[in-house]
Motif scaffolding. Structure first.
Motif, short mmCIF file in Angstrom:
data_model
loop_
_atom_site.label_atom_id
_atom_site.label_comp_id
_atom_site.label_asym_id
_atom_site.label_seq_id
_atom_site.Cartn_x
_atom_site.Cartn_y
_atom_site.Cartn_z
N LEU A 32 -14.48 -15.20 -32.59
CA LEU A 32 -13.10 -15.65 -32.57
C LEU A 32 -12.22 -14.84 -33.51
CD1 LEU A 32 -13.87 -19.48 -32.93
CD2 LEU A 32 -13.43 -18.26 -30.80
N THR A 33 -10.97 -14.65 -33.11
CA THR A 33 -9.98 -14.12 -34.04
C THR A 33 -9.56 -15.24 -34.98
OG1 THR A 33 -8.13 -14.71 -32.60
CG2 THR A 33 -9.12 -12.52 -32.28
N ASP A 34 -8.82 -14.90 -36.02
CA ASP A 34 -8.34 -15.93 -36.95
C ASP A 34 -7.46 -16.95 -36.23
OD1 ASP A 34 -9.71 -14.81 -39.03
OD2 ASP A 34 -7.98 -13.74 -39.85
N ASP A 35 -6.60 -16.47 -35.32
CA ASP A 35 -5.72 -17.38 -34.58
C ASP A 35 -6.54 -18.30 -33.68
OD1 ASP A 35 -3.44 -16.40 -35.72
OD2 ASP A 35 -2.97 -15.02 -34.08
N ALA A 36 -7.55 -17.75 -33.01
CA ALA A 36 -8.38 -18.57 -32.13
C ALA A 36 -9.16 -19.61 -32.93
CB ALA A 36 -9.34 -17.68 -31.35
N SER A 88 -9.70 -25.47 -34.29
CA SER A 88 -9.61 -26.63 -35.18
C SER A 88 -8.69 -27.70 -34.62
CB SER A 88 -9.14 -26.20 -36.57
OG SER A 88 -7.78 -25.79 -36.54
N GLU A 89 -7.74 -27.29 -33.79
CA GLU A 89 -6.78 -28.24 -33.22
C GLU A 89 -7.28 -28.85 -31.91
OE1 GLU A 89 -3.42 -25.75 -32.72
OE2 GLU A 89 -3.00 -25.55 -34.88
N ARG A 90 -8.02 -28.07 -31.12
CA ARG A 90 -8.36 -28.50 -29.76
C ARG A 90 -9.80 -28.98 -29.60
NH1 ARG A 90 -5.59 -23.59 -26.21
NH2 ARG A 90 -3.53 -23.67 -27.20
N TYR A 115 -15.42 -27.66 -34.16
CA TYR A 115 -14.89 -27.13 -35.42
C TYR A 115 -15.59 -27.76 -36.62
CZ TYR A 115 -11.55 -26.14 -39.16
OH TYR A 115 -10.97 -25.74 -40.34
N GLN A 116 -15.78 -29.08 -36.59
CA GLN A 116 -16.43 -29.77 -37.70
C GLN A 116 -17.88 -29.32 -37.86
OE1 GLN A 116 -15.12 -31.66 -40.02
NE2 GLN A 116 -13.08 -31.53 -39.10
N GLN A 117 -18.55 -29.07 -36.73
CA GLN A 117 -19.93 -28.60 -36.81
C GLN A 117 -19.99 -27.21 -37.45
OE1 GLN A 117 -21.94 -27.75 -33.07
NE2 GLN A 117 -23.89 -28.47 -33.90
#
Length: 209
Positions: free
Chosen positions: A151-155, A160-162, A167-169
């Motif tokens: 992933l890129t930083d933006d992705a 984290s939003e979607r 993301y938590q894992q």
């Protein structure tokens, strides 16, 4: 007595790796010696030491002795993580040149992995193609596939939003590398050998705005 020098021996690592990745199975000493290609006497001695340290279980039924991984052992879990990192060392070394962050996540990050588990890596990079070729060139790692999220930083922020569960894992995993200043180096895809094995790779296409 089991000491630091014992636990760092190649024989101990080999036995911990095998028993730890087959936690539901029980093994005879001769069986382990034969399967791993190790001398019977030293294998028996090391198993007794590992059992004494609480890393594995020793069961006796008359004259029959079997051994099994002790899944509740914190030391076993930490050793399994360490062994995975040793196996990934060449891959990680190459990935560092094109990555800003590398995170080990999933069962391999908490030591609950088995022989069938994939090695979960989250890789933040602007060179997804090179990172993917790097992973394919090094797979399999210790006989296991790599499941990579590139992933890129933006992705990563969109993730984290979607995809909060994913993301938590990831953020609960182990940060293996983080480049200061956030600028990754450069490698070329043709520096890697021809891929020897398939791997599961997710790029940031799934998280485009």
């Amino acid at each position: 007595m089991f000491t630091l020098s014992n636990i760092c021996s190649e024989r101990a690592f080999t036995l911990i790796r095998h028993l730890g990745r087959h936690p539901r199975d029980t093994f005879y000493v001769r069986e382990l010696s034969r399967e791993l290609g190790l001398p019977l006497g030293p294998v028996s001695e090391t198993l007794v030491e590992l059992a004494g340290a609480g890393i594995i279980r020793r069961r006796e039924r008359g004259r029959i002795v079997t051994y099994q991984a002790r899944e509740s052992s914190p030391l076993l879990r930490e050793m399994k993580i360490l062994i995975t990192l040793f196996e990934c060392s060449s891959l990680l070394s190459d990935l560092e040149a094109v990555s800003s962050t590398i995170i080990l996540f999933g069962s391999c990050a908490d030591g609950t992995d088995t022989a069938e588990s994939e090695i979960g890596l989250c890789i933040r990079t602007d060179d997804a193609g090179v990172a993917e070729e790097c992973i394919r060139a090094h797979t399999p790692v210790g006989g296991r596939d790599v499941a990579a999220m590139i992933l890129t930083d933006d992705a990563f922020r969109r993730l984290s939003e979607r995809e909060q569960a994913v993301y938590q894992q990831i953020i609960a995993g182990n940060v293996l590398y983080q480049r200061e200043g956030g600028q990754a180096g450069r490698l070329k895809a043709d520096q890697f050998q021809k891929p020897r094995h398939s791997s599961h790779v997710w790029t940031d296409d799934s998280y485009e705005a």
